[in-house]
Write an enzyme that holds these catalytic residues in place. Structure first.
Site, PDB file in Angstrom:
ATOM      1  N   GLY A   1       0.824  -1.196   0.000  1.00 47.71           N
ATOM      2  CA  GLY A   1       0.000   0.000   0.000  1.00 47.71           C
ATOM      3  C   GLY A   1       0.860   1.249   0.000  1.00 47.71           C
TER       4      GLY A   1
ATOM      5  N   GLY B   1       2.376   5.125   0.990  1.00 45.87           N
ATOM      6  CA  GLY B   1       2.609   6.099   2.055  1.00 45.87           C
ATOM      7  C   GLY B   1       3.281   5.600   3.313  1.00 45.87           C
TER       8      GLY B   1
ATOM      9  CG  LEU C   1       1.809  -0.079   4.292  1.00 43.07           C
ATOM     10  CD1 LEU C   1       2.807   0.852   4.972  1.00 43.07           C
ATOM     11  CD2 LEU C   1       0.586   0.714   3.847  1.00 43.07           C
TER      12      LEU C   1
ATOM     13  N   GLY D   1       9.531   3.677  -0.204  1.00 48.46           N
ATOM     14  CA  GLY D   1      10.068   4.954   0.231  1.00 48.46           C
ATOM     15  C   GLY D   1      10.545   4.875   1.669  1.00 48.46           C
ATOM     16  CE1 TYR D   2       8.403   6.864   5.955  1.00 50.50           C
ATOM     17  CE2 TYR D   2       7.148   6.397   3.941  1.00 50.50           C
ATOM     18  CZ  TYR D   2       7.455   7.241   5.000  1.00 50.50           C
ATOM     19  OH  TYR D   2       6.847   8.458   5.114  1.00 50.50           O
TER      20      TYR D   2
ATOM     21  CG  ASP E   1       2.114  -8.657  -7.163  1.00 48.95           C
ATOM     22  OD1 ASP E   1       2.992  -8.153  -6.424  1.00 48.95           O
ATOM     23  OD2 ASP E   1       1.453  -7.985  -7.957  1.00 48.95           O
TER      24      ASP E   1
END
Lengths: 169, 361
Positions: free
Chosen positions: B218, B220, B247, B290-291, B333
Protein backbone atom coordinates in the site's frame (compact mmCIF):
# COMPACT_ATOMS: atom_id res chain seq x y z
CA UNK A 1 7.44 -43.93 -16.42
CA UNK A 2 8.91 -41.70 -13.74
CA UNK A 3 7.04 -38.47 -13.17
CA UNK A 4 8.69 -35.48 -11.50
CA UNK A 5 6.43 -34.25 -8.69
CA UNK A 6 8.83 -31.91 -6.88
CA UNK A 7 11.25 -29.80 -8.91
CA UNK A 8 14.56 -28.32 -7.80
CA UNK A 9 13.03 -24.98 -6.75
CA UNK A 10 10.28 -26.62 -4.68
CA UNK A 11 12.84 -28.93 -3.06
CA UNK A 12 15.08 -26.00 -2.11
CA UNK A 13 12.05 -24.21 -0.70
CA UNK A 14 10.99 -27.26 1.34
CA UNK A 15 14.48 -27.50 2.86
CA UNK A 16 14.44 -23.77 3.59
CA UNK A 17 11.07 -24.06 5.33
CA UNK A 18 12.22 -27.06 7.38
CA UNK A 19 15.25 -25.04 8.47
CA UNK A 20 13.06 -22.15 9.66
CA UNK A 21 10.75 -24.61 11.42
CA UNK A 22 13.72 -26.17 13.23
CA UNK A 23 14.66 -22.73 14.57
CA UNK A 24 11.02 -22.05 15.53
CA UNK A 25 10.54 -25.34 17.34
CA UNK A 26 13.92 -25.40 19.11
CA UNK A 27 13.78 -21.69 20.00
CA UNK A 28 17.14 -21.23 18.32
CA UNK A 29 20.06 -23.48 17.48
CA UNK A 30 21.68 -24.02 20.89
CA UNK A 31 22.82 -27.57 21.51
CA UNK A 32 21.60 -28.68 18.07
CA UNK A 33 23.22 -31.52 16.12
CA UNK A 34 22.05 -32.97 12.82
CA UNK A 35 22.28 -36.65 11.99
CA UNK A 36 21.67 -37.75 8.41
CA UNK A 37 20.68 -41.33 7.59
CA UNK A 38 22.79 -42.75 4.76
CA UNK A 39 22.70 -42.21 1.84
CA UNK A 40 20.53 -39.29 0.77
CA UNK A 41 19.57 -38.27 4.29
CA UNK A 42 23.19 -37.17 4.75
CA UNK A 43 23.05 -34.71 1.86
CA UNK A 44 19.77 -33.31 3.07
CA UNK A 45 21.23 -32.99 6.58
CA UNK A 46 24.21 -31.10 5.19
CA UNK A 47 21.99 -28.70 3.29
CA UNK A 48 19.96 -27.92 6.39
CA UNK A 49 23.19 -27.36 8.34
CA UNK A 50 24.46 -25.08 5.58
CA UNK A 51 21.27 -23.03 5.74
CA UNK A 52 21.51 -22.73 9.52
CA UNK A 53 25.07 -21.53 9.13
CA UNK A 54 24.13 -18.91 6.50
CA UNK A 55 21.35 -17.61 8.70
CA UNK A 56 22.84 -17.80 12.19
CA UNK A 57 26.55 -17.78 11.34
CA UNK A 58 27.16 -20.85 13.52
CA UNK A 59 28.62 -24.23 12.64
CA UNK A 60 26.16 -27.02 13.45
CA UNK A 61 27.73 -30.50 13.86
CA UNK A 62 26.54 -32.96 11.18
CA UNK A 63 27.04 -36.73 11.41
CA UNK A 64 26.30 -39.65 9.12
CA UNK A 65 24.44 -42.66 10.44
CA UNK A 66 24.72 -46.06 8.79
CA UNK A 67 21.80 -48.12 10.03
CA UNK A 68 22.32 -51.23 7.88
CA UNK A 69 23.18 -53.48 10.84
CA UNK A 70 20.14 -52.25 12.78
CA UNK A 71 17.57 -53.13 10.13
CA UNK A 72 14.96 -55.62 11.32
CA UNK A 73 15.57 -57.70 8.19
CA UNK A 74 19.38 -57.60 8.36
CA UNK A 75 21.30 -60.87 8.61
CA UNK A 76 24.40 -59.33 10.19
CA UNK A 77 22.69 -57.54 13.06
CA UNK A 78 24.66 -56.62 16.13
CA UNK A 79 27.68 -54.57 15.05
CA UNK A 80 27.44 -51.07 16.47
CA UNK A 81 27.04 -47.96 14.28
CA UNK A 82 29.72 -45.37 15.05
CA UNK A 83 28.76 -41.69 15.18
CA UNK A 84 31.66 -39.26 15.01
CA UNK A 85 29.94 -36.60 17.13
CA UNK A 86 28.80 -36.48 20.74
CA UNK A 87 25.03 -36.62 21.08
CA UNK A 88 24.79 -36.87 24.90
CA UNK A 89 22.37 -34.21 26.10
CA UNK A 90 22.05 -32.74 22.58
CA UNK A 91 18.96 -31.83 20.59
CA UNK A 92 19.26 -34.21 17.67
CA UNK A 93 17.58 -33.60 14.32
CA UNK A 94 17.42 -36.97 12.58
CA UNK A 95 17.17 -36.50 8.80
CA UNK A 96 16.08 -38.86 6.03
CA UNK A 97 14.83 -38.40 2.50
CA UNK A 98 11.62 -40.46 2.55
CA UNK A 99 9.44 -41.57 5.47
CA UNK A 100 7.51 -44.73 4.53
CA UNK A 101 6.96 -47.72 6.87
CA UNK A 102 8.91 -46.14 9.72
CA UNK A 103 11.22 -49.15 10.04
CA UNK A 104 14.32 -47.22 8.97
CA UNK A 105 13.61 -44.60 11.62
CA UNK A 106 13.12 -47.30 14.27
CA UNK A 107 16.52 -48.70 13.34
CA UNK A 108 18.05 -45.20 13.37
CA UNK A 109 16.69 -44.51 16.84
CA UNK A 110 18.27 -47.72 18.14
CA UNK A 111 21.56 -46.78 16.49
CA UNK A 112 21.38 -43.31 18.06
CA UNK A 113 20.68 -44.68 21.53
CA UNK A 114 23.70 -46.98 21.24
CA UNK A 115 25.79 -43.82 20.86
CA UNK A 116 24.51 -41.80 23.78
CA UNK A 117 21.49 -40.22 25.39
CA UNK A 118 20.19 -37.21 23.44
CA UNK A 119 18.01 -34.64 25.23
CA UNK A 120 15.53 -34.66 22.34
CA UNK A 121 15.30 -36.38 18.96
CA UNK A 122 13.27 -34.74 16.22
CA UNK A 123 12.67 -36.23 12.80
CA UNK A 124 12.91 -34.24 9.56
CA UNK A 125 12.08 -35.82 6.22
CA UNK A 126 11.88 -34.40 2.72
CA UNK A 127 8.93 -36.62 1.77
CA UNK A 128 6.29 -38.36 3.86
CA UNK A 129 4.59 -40.92 1.61
CA UNK A 130 2.39 -42.60 4.26
CA UNK A 131 1.91 -46.36 4.84
CA UNK A 132 3.43 -46.50 8.33
CA UNK A 133 3.90 -49.90 9.96
CA UNK A 134 5.22 -48.50 13.25
CA UNK A 135 4.00 -45.66 15.50
CA UNK A 136 6.41 -43.06 14.12
CA UNK A 137 5.79 -39.56 12.76
CA UNK A 138 7.96 -36.74 11.47
CA UNK A 139 8.29 -33.35 13.21
CA UNK A 140 9.34 -31.58 10.01
CA UNK A 141 7.98 -32.61 6.61
CA UNK A 142 9.04 -31.11 3.29
CA UNK A 143 6.22 -32.59 1.23
CA UNK A 144 3.33 -34.90 2.05
CA UNK A 145 2.89 -37.10 -1.00
CA UNK A 146 -0.01 -39.55 -0.88
CA UNK A 147 1.06 -42.76 -2.63
CA UNK A 148 -0.14 -46.25 -3.41
CA UNK A 149 1.95 -49.02 -1.84
CA UNK A 150 2.93 -50.23 -5.32
CA UNK A 151 4.36 -46.86 -6.33
CA UNK A 152 7.98 -45.90 -5.84
CA UNK A 153 9.26 -42.52 -4.63
CA UNK A 154 12.72 -41.49 -5.83
CA UNK A 155 14.55 -38.58 -4.25
CA UNK A 156 17.41 -37.23 -6.36
CA UNK A 157 20.07 -34.89 -4.98
CA UNK A 158 22.60 -33.05 -7.13
CA UNK A 159 25.53 -34.37 -5.07
CA UNK A 160 25.11 -37.93 -6.38
CA UNK A 161 22.24 -37.86 -8.87
CA UNK A 162 23.18 -34.68 -10.70
CA UNK A 163 19.75 -33.14 -10.17
CA UNK A 164 17.42 -32.11 -7.33
CA UNK A 165 13.99 -33.67 -7.74
CA UNK A 166 11.42 -36.07 -6.35
CA UNK A 167 9.94 -38.57 -8.79
CA UNK A 168 7.10 -41.03 -8.52
CA UNK A 169 6.88 -44.19 -10.61
CA UNK B 1 1.44 19.22 -30.28
CA UNK B 2 0.34 21.21 -27.28
CA UNK B 3 3.20 22.51 -25.19
CA UNK B 4 3.00 21.90 -21.46
CA UNK B 5 5.34 22.29 -18.52
CA UNK B 6 6.51 20.21 -15.63
CA UNK B 7 7.41 22.40 -12.67
CA UNK B 8 9.11 21.32 -9.46
CA UNK B 9 8.88 22.74 -5.96
CA UNK B 10 12.56 23.87 -6.14
CA UNK B 11 11.76 26.14 -9.12
CA UNK B 12 12.94 23.86 -11.92
CA UNK B 13 10.91 24.01 -15.15
CA UNK B 14 10.91 21.37 -17.90
CA UNK B 15 9.09 22.04 -21.17
CA UNK B 16 7.37 19.14 -22.86
CA UNK B 17 4.40 18.05 -24.93
CA UNK B 18 0.95 17.12 -23.71
CA UNK B 19 -0.60 13.68 -23.90
CA UNK B 20 -3.42 12.04 -21.96
CA UNK B 21 -5.89 14.41 -20.33
CA UNK B 22 -5.39 18.19 -20.63
CA UNK B 23 -5.93 18.76 -16.86
CA UNK B 24 -3.56 20.52 -14.47
CA UNK B 25 -2.20 18.18 -11.85
CA UNK B 26 -0.25 18.21 -8.60
CA UNK B 27 1.52 15.45 -6.72
CA UNK B 28 4.72 14.08 -5.32
CA UNK B 29 7.04 13.05 -8.14
CA UNK B 30 8.67 9.61 -8.15
CA UNK B 31 10.70 7.96 -10.86
CA UNK B 32 10.45 4.37 -11.95
CA UNK B 33 13.35 2.69 -13.73
CA UNK B 34 11.59 -0.42 -15.06
CA UNK B 35 11.70 -1.04 -18.80
CA UNK B 36 8.38 -2.89 -18.82
CA UNK B 37 5.15 -2.81 -16.87
CA UNK B 38 4.12 0.85 -17.14
CA UNK B 39 0.44 -0.10 -16.99
CA UNK B 40 0.88 -2.11 -13.78
CA UNK B 41 2.80 0.82 -12.28
CA UNK B 42 0.25 3.51 -13.09
CA UNK B 43 -2.56 1.32 -11.72
CA UNK B 44 -0.67 0.24 -8.57
CA UNK B 45 -2.32 1.90 -5.54
CA UNK B 46 1.10 2.52 -3.95
CA UNK B 47 1.44 5.40 -6.44
CA UNK B 48 -1.85 6.93 -5.37
CA UNK B 49 -1.62 10.73 -5.57
CA UNK B 50 1.84 10.65 -7.11
CA UNK B 51 3.19 11.73 -10.46
CA UNK B 52 5.25 8.89 -11.92
CA UNK B 53 8.16 9.52 -14.22
CA UNK B 54 9.56 6.64 -16.29
CA UNK B 55 13.27 6.69 -17.10
CA UNK B 56 12.88 4.10 -19.84
CA UNK B 57 12.96 6.13 -23.09
CA UNK B 58 9.77 4.95 -24.81
CA UNK B 59 6.58 4.24 -22.89
CA UNK B 60 3.27 3.02 -24.29
CA UNK B 61 4.45 0.59 -26.96
CA UNK B 62 2.26 -2.20 -25.56
CA UNK B 63 -0.88 -0.08 -25.26
CA UNK B 64 -3.36 -0.90 -22.50
CA UNK B 65 -4.42 -4.50 -21.87
CA UNK B 66 -6.95 -4.91 -19.07
CA UNK B 67 -5.44 -8.22 -17.91
CA UNK B 68 -2.55 -6.09 -16.67
CA UNK B 69 -4.68 -3.74 -14.54
CA UNK B 70 -3.61 -3.63 -10.91
CA UNK B 71 -6.68 -1.65 -9.88
CA UNK B 72 -9.91 -0.64 -11.61
CA UNK B 73 -8.71 2.82 -12.63
CA UNK B 74 -5.28 4.46 -12.76
CA UNK B 75 -4.09 5.60 -9.35
CA UNK B 76 -1.45 8.14 -10.39
CA UNK B 77 -1.86 11.91 -10.72
CA UNK B 78 0.28 12.18 -13.83
CA UNK B 79 2.73 10.41 -16.11
CA UNK B 80 6.06 11.78 -17.32
CA UNK B 81 7.91 10.16 -20.22
CA UNK B 82 10.73 10.84 -22.66
CA UNK B 83 8.68 9.64 -25.59
CA UNK B 84 5.15 8.32 -25.85
CA UNK B 85 4.87 5.51 -28.40
CA UNK B 86 2.74 6.50 -31.43
CA UNK B 87 2.21 2.94 -32.53
CA UNK B 88 1.47 -0.12 -30.46
CA UNK B 89 1.27 -3.57 -31.97
CA UNK B 90 0.28 -5.66 -28.92
CA UNK B 91 -2.56 -7.91 -30.08
CA UNK B 92 -4.04 -7.92 -26.54
CA UNK B 93 -4.37 -4.16 -26.27
CA UNK B 94 -7.76 -2.50 -26.19
CA UNK B 95 -6.55 1.10 -26.41
CA UNK B 96 -3.46 3.29 -26.37
CA UNK B 97 -1.91 4.66 -23.19
CA UNK B 98 -2.85 8.17 -24.38
CA UNK B 99 -6.55 7.24 -24.77
CA UNK B 100 -6.59 5.44 -21.43
CA UNK B 101 -5.15 8.40 -19.51
CA UNK B 102 -7.48 10.77 -21.33
CA UNK B 103 -10.50 8.63 -20.44
CA UNK B 104 -9.54 8.66 -16.75
CA UNK B 105 -8.57 12.33 -16.70
CA UNK B 106 -4.90 11.74 -15.94
CA UNK B 107 -2.51 14.15 -17.68
CA UNK B 108 0.79 13.11 -19.18
CA UNK B 109 3.79 15.02 -20.46
CA UNK B 110 6.35 13.75 -22.97
CA UNK B 111 9.62 15.03 -24.48
CA UNK B 112 11.03 15.49 -20.98
CA UNK B 113 14.71 14.63 -20.49
CA UNK B 114 13.79 11.98 -17.95
CA UNK B 115 17.34 10.86 -17.29
CA UNK B 116 18.46 14.39 -16.44
CA UNK B 117 15.36 14.74 -14.26
CA UNK B 118 16.16 11.44 -12.51
CA UNK B 119 19.69 12.66 -11.72
CA UNK B 120 18.22 15.91 -10.44
CA UNK B 121 15.75 14.08 -8.19
CA UNK B 122 18.49 11.79 -6.88
CA UNK B 123 20.26 14.93 -5.66
CA UNK B 124 17.27 16.84 -4.29
CA UNK B 125 15.20 13.93 -2.96
CA UNK B 126 11.45 13.65 -3.34
CA UNK B 127 9.69 16.83 -4.44
CA UNK B 128 6.23 18.16 -5.11
CA UNK B 129 5.58 18.70 -8.82
CA UNK B 130 2.88 19.94 -11.14
CA UNK B 131 2.05 19.60 -14.83
CA UNK B 132 0.72 22.97 -16.04
CA UNK B 133 -0.02 24.98 -19.19
CA UNK B 134 1.89 28.08 -18.06
CA UNK B 135 4.87 27.91 -15.66
CA UNK B 136 4.25 31.31 -14.08
CA UNK B 137 4.51 32.57 -10.50
CA UNK B 138 0.88 31.67 -9.89
CA UNK B 139 1.56 28.01 -10.80
CA UNK B 140 4.51 27.90 -8.40
CA UNK B 141 2.44 29.53 -5.64
CA UNK B 142 -0.21 26.89 -6.06
CA UNK B 143 2.39 24.09 -6.12
CA UNK B 144 4.08 25.30 -2.94
CA UNK B 145 0.74 25.77 -1.19
CA UNK B 146 -0.31 22.20 -1.97
CA UNK B 147 -0.50 19.96 1.08
CA UNK B 148 0.16 16.29 0.41
CA UNK B 149 -2.27 13.90 2.03
CA UNK B 150 -0.97 11.51 4.64
CA UNK B 151 -4.14 9.38 4.62
CA UNK B 152 -3.52 7.53 1.36
CA UNK B 153 -4.34 4.10 2.79
CA UNK B 154 -7.80 5.21 3.94
CA UNK B 155 -8.38 6.56 0.42
CA UNK B 156 -7.38 3.42 -1.49
CA UNK B 157 -8.43 0.60 0.86
CA UNK B 158 -11.80 -1.09 0.26
CA UNK B 159 -14.54 0.43 2.45
CA UNK B 160 -16.24 -2.96 2.94
CA UNK B 161 -15.13 -6.58 3.19
CA UNK B 162 -15.57 -8.70 0.06
CA UNK B 163 -14.89 -12.26 -1.03
CA UNK B 164 -12.68 -13.60 -3.81
CA UNK B 165 -13.88 -17.19 -3.56
CA UNK B 166 -11.89 -20.38 -4.09
CA UNK B 167 -12.02 -24.01 -2.98
CA UNK B 168 -8.74 -24.14 -1.07
CA UNK B 169 -7.28 -22.58 2.06
CA UNK B 170 -9.15 -19.82 3.82
CA UNK B 171 -6.99 -16.70 3.51
CA UNK B 172 -7.71 -13.24 4.92
CA UNK B 173 -6.12 -10.30 3.10
CA UNK B 174 -5.86 -6.95 4.90
CA UNK B 175 -6.18 -4.26 2.22
CA UNK B 176 -3.80 -1.32 2.71
CA UNK B 177 -3.86 -0.56 -1.03
CA UNK B 178 -4.14 -4.05 -2.43
CA UNK B 179 -3.01 -4.57 -6.01
CA UNK B 180 -4.74 -7.16 -8.19
CA UNK B 181 -1.57 -9.23 -8.52
CA UNK B 182 -1.85 -10.38 -4.92
CA UNK B 183 -5.37 -11.72 -5.52
CA UNK B 184 -4.27 -13.22 -8.84
CA UNK B 185 -1.50 -15.16 -7.09
CA UNK B 186 -3.80 -16.39 -4.32
CA UNK B 187 -6.31 -17.48 -6.97
CA UNK B 188 -3.56 -19.56 -8.57
CA UNK B 189 -3.59 -21.59 -5.33
CA UNK B 190 -7.42 -21.66 -5.37
CA UNK B 191 -7.42 -19.90 -2.00
CA UNK B 192 -10.77 -18.81 -0.59
CA UNK B 193 -9.97 -15.16 0.03
CA UNK B 194 -11.75 -12.54 2.11
CA UNK B 195 -10.43 -9.00 1.72
CA UNK B 196 -10.89 -6.79 4.78
CA UNK B 197 -10.52 -3.00 4.97
CA UNK B 198 -7.35 -1.49 6.48
CA UNK B 199 -9.20 -0.69 9.73
CA UNK B 200 -10.44 -4.25 10.36
CA UNK B 201 -10.54 -5.36 13.99
CA UNK B 202 -9.07 -8.40 15.74
CA UNK B 203 -12.58 -9.85 16.13
CA UNK B 204 -13.44 -9.37 12.46
CA UNK B 205 -10.34 -11.35 11.49
CA UNK B 206 -10.93 -14.03 14.16
CA UNK B 207 -14.53 -14.56 13.03
CA UNK B 208 -13.31 -15.63 9.58
CA UNK B 209 -11.18 -18.55 10.96
CA UNK B 210 -8.27 -17.76 8.64
CA UNK B 211 -5.78 -20.48 7.69
CA UNK B 212 -3.40 -17.69 6.78
CA UNK B 213 -3.22 -13.89 6.69
CA UNK B 214 -1.74 -11.60 4.04
CA UNK B 215 -0.87 -7.96 4.81
CA UNK B 216 -1.07 -6.20 1.46
CA UNK B 217 1.19 -3.58 -0.02
CA UNK B 218 0.00 0.00 0.00
CA UNK B 219 0.96 3.67 -0.29
CA UNK B 220 2.61 6.10 2.05
CA UNK B 221 3.81 6.31 5.60
CA UNK B 222 3.24 3.27 7.87
CA UNK B 223 2.43 5.63 10.75
CA UNK B 224 -1.02 6.29 9.24
CA UNK B 225 -2.12 2.74 10.13
CA UNK B 226 -4.44 2.26 13.12
CA UNK B 227 -2.99 0.67 16.29
CA UNK B 228 -5.36 -2.27 16.11
CA UNK B 229 -3.61 -3.52 12.96
CA UNK B 230 -0.48 -4.15 15.04
CA UNK B 231 -2.59 -6.10 17.55
CA UNK B 232 -3.91 -8.21 14.68
CA UNK B 233 -0.35 -8.96 13.56
CA UNK B 234 0.93 -9.78 17.07
CA UNK B 235 -2.05 -11.98 17.93
CA UNK B 236 -2.41 -13.90 14.67
CA UNK B 237 1.28 -14.49 13.89
CA UNK B 238 1.29 -16.90 16.86
CA UNK B 239 -1.65 -18.84 15.42
CA UNK B 240 -1.54 -18.95 11.61
CA UNK B 241 1.01 -18.25 8.84
CA UNK B 242 1.28 -14.55 8.16
CA UNK B 243 2.76 -12.91 5.06
CA UNK B 244 3.47 -9.20 4.71
CA UNK B 245 4.16 -7.44 1.39
CA UNK B 246 5.50 -3.90 0.91
CA UNK B 247 3.67 -1.70 3.40
CA UNK B 248 2.50 -4.98 5.01
CA UNK B 249 6.18 -5.89 5.49
CA UNK B 250 6.81 -2.54 7.17
CA UNK B 251 3.82 -3.09 9.49
CA UNK B 252 5.05 -6.61 10.34
CA UNK B 253 8.44 -5.11 11.22
CA UNK B 254 6.95 -2.40 13.45
CA UNK B 255 4.58 -4.86 15.18
CA UNK B 256 7.61 -6.93 16.18
CA UNK B 257 9.70 -4.03 17.45
CA UNK B 258 11.82 -2.94 14.48
CA UNK B 259 12.04 0.69 13.37
CA UNK B 260 11.79 2.29 9.93
CA UNK B 261 13.64 5.07 8.19
CA UNK B 262 12.64 7.18 5.24
CA UNK B 263 14.94 6.56 2.27
CA UNK B 264 16.87 9.46 0.73
CA UNK B 265 16.53 7.82 -2.69
CA UNK B 266 13.51 5.57 -3.03
CA UNK B 267 13.49 2.22 -4.82
CA UNK B 268 11.11 2.10 -7.80
CA UNK B 269 12.26 -0.39 -10.39
CA UNK B 270 13.25 -3.98 -10.95
CA UNK B 271 16.99 -3.99 -11.56
CA UNK B 272 18.38 -4.48 -8.04
CA UNK B 273 19.80 -7.91 -7.21
CA UNK B 274 18.28 -9.24 -4.00
CA UNK B 275 19.99 -11.97 -1.98
CA UNK B 276 18.07 -14.59 -0.05
CA UNK B 277 20.30 -14.99 3.01
CA UNK B 278 19.55 -18.62 3.82
CA UNK B 279 20.55 -19.96 0.39
CA UNK B 280 22.64 -17.02 -0.98
CA UNK B 281 20.39 -17.20 -4.04
CA UNK B 282 20.27 -13.97 -6.06
CA UNK B 283 16.95 -12.86 -7.48
CA UNK B 284 15.38 -9.80 -9.05
CA UNK B 285 12.01 -8.35 -8.16
CA UNK B 286 9.97 -5.21 -8.67
CA UNK B 287 10.44 -2.72 -5.87
CA UNK B 288 8.41 0.30 -4.80
CA UNK B 289 9.49 1.63 -1.44
CA UNK B 290 10.07 4.95 0.23
CA UNK B 291 10.63 3.53 3.71
CA UNK B 292 13.06 0.85 4.81
CA UNK B 293 13.45 -1.30 7.90
CA UNK B 294 16.42 -0.24 9.98
CA UNK B 295 18.66 -3.37 10.00
CA UNK B 296 20.24 -2.52 13.37
CA UNK B 297 16.81 -2.43 14.97
CA UNK B 298 16.08 -5.99 13.76
CA UNK B 299 18.90 -7.40 15.92
CA UNK B 300 17.00 -6.35 19.04
CA UNK B 301 13.87 -8.24 17.94
CA UNK B 302 12.77 -11.86 17.50
CA UNK B 303 13.09 -11.56 13.72
CA UNK B 304 15.88 -12.21 11.26
CA UNK B 305 16.66 -10.51 7.99
CA UNK B 306 15.97 -12.99 5.17
CA UNK B 307 16.56 -10.82 2.06
CA UNK B 308 18.95 -7.96 1.34
CA UNK B 309 19.19 -5.52 -1.58
CA UNK B 310 22.73 -6.00 -2.90
CA UNK B 311 23.08 -2.45 -4.28
CA UNK B 312 22.63 -0.58 -1.00
CA UNK B 313 22.07 -3.18 1.73
CA UNK B 314 18.42 -2.27 2.30
CA UNK B 315 16.40 -4.96 4.14
CA UNK B 316 14.11 -6.78 1.67
CA UNK B 317 12.68 -9.54 3.85
CA UNK B 318 12.08 -10.51 7.47
CA UNK B 319 10.99 -13.61 9.29
CA UNK B 320 9.91 -14.27 12.85
CA UNK B 321 12.12 -16.68 14.79
CA UNK B 322 9.29 -18.31 16.72
CA UNK B 323 6.32 -18.27 14.35
CA UNK B 324 5.56 -19.03 10.69
CA UNK B 325 5.38 -15.33 9.86
CA UNK B 326 7.45 -13.51 7.26
CA UNK B 327 7.44 -10.53 4.96
CA UNK B 328 9.04 -9.14 1.83
CA UNK B 329 9.57 -5.51 0.91
CA UNK B 330 9.46 -6.16 -2.85
CA UNK B 331 6.46 -7.19 -4.98
CA UNK B 332 6.24 -11.00 -5.12
CA UNK B 333 3.14 -10.94 -7.36
CA UNK B 334 5.43 -10.06 -10.31
CA UNK B 335 2.89 -7.75 -11.91
CA UNK B 336 5.11 -6.52 -13.37
CA UNK B 337 8.44 -8.21 -12.70
CA UNK B 338 10.66 -11.27 -12.92
CA UNK B 339 8.69 -14.45 -12.14
CA UNK B 340 11.27 -15.83 -9.70
CA UNK B 341 9.87 -13.50 -7.00
CA UNK B 342 6.66 -15.57 -6.79
CA UNK B 343 8.52 -18.05 -4.57
CA UNK B 344 7.29 -16.05 -1.59
CA UNK B 345 3.68 -17.00 -2.39
CA UNK B 346 4.66 -20.69 -2.75
CA UNK B 347 6.37 -20.40 0.63
CA UNK B 348 3.31 -18.87 2.26
CA UNK B 349 0.86 -21.38 0.80
CA UNK B 350 3.18 -24.28 1.70
CA UNK B 351 3.27 -23.02 5.29
CA UNK B 352 -0.53 -22.85 5.30
CA UNK B 353 -0.68 -26.40 3.89
CA UNK B 354 1.93 -27.74 6.32
CA UNK B 355 0.00 -26.37 9.28
CA UNK B 356 -3.14 -28.15 8.12
CA UNK B 357 -1.27 -31.46 8.47
CA UNK B 358 -0.04 -31.42 4.91
CA UNK B 359 -3.40 -31.62 3.19
CA UNK B 360 -5.61 -28.98 1.69
CA UNK B 361 -9.35 -29.52 1.14
Amino acid sequence: MAKEIVDAMAMQRALTRITYEIIEKNKGINNLVIVGIKTRGVFIAERIAQRLQQLENAQIPVAQLDISTYRDDATDRGSKAELDIDIDGKRVILVDDVLYTGRTIRAALDALMDNGRPAVVNLAVLVDRGHRELPIRADFVGKNIPTAAAERINVNVTEIDGVDSVEIR
Amino acid sequence: MTKRYLILQDGTVYAGEAFGAPATTFGEIVFHTAMTGYQEVITNPIYHNQIVMFTSPTIGAAGINHRADESIVPTVKGVIVREIADVSTNRLQSMSLHDYLKRHNVPGISQIDTRALARHLRKTGTQKASIVDVPDAHAFDQLRAMVLTTRQVAQVSTPKAYANPGRGANVVVLDFGLKNGILRMLSDFDANVTVLPYNATVDEVANLDPDGIVLSSGPGDPRQIPDETFDIIRQFQTRVPLFGIGLGHELFAIANGATLQQMPVEHHGMNHPIREQITSRIMFATQGQGYAVNPDSVRETDMFVTHIDMTDGVVQGLRHRDYPAFSVQFFPDTAPGPFEATQAFDEFMEMVTARRGGWLS
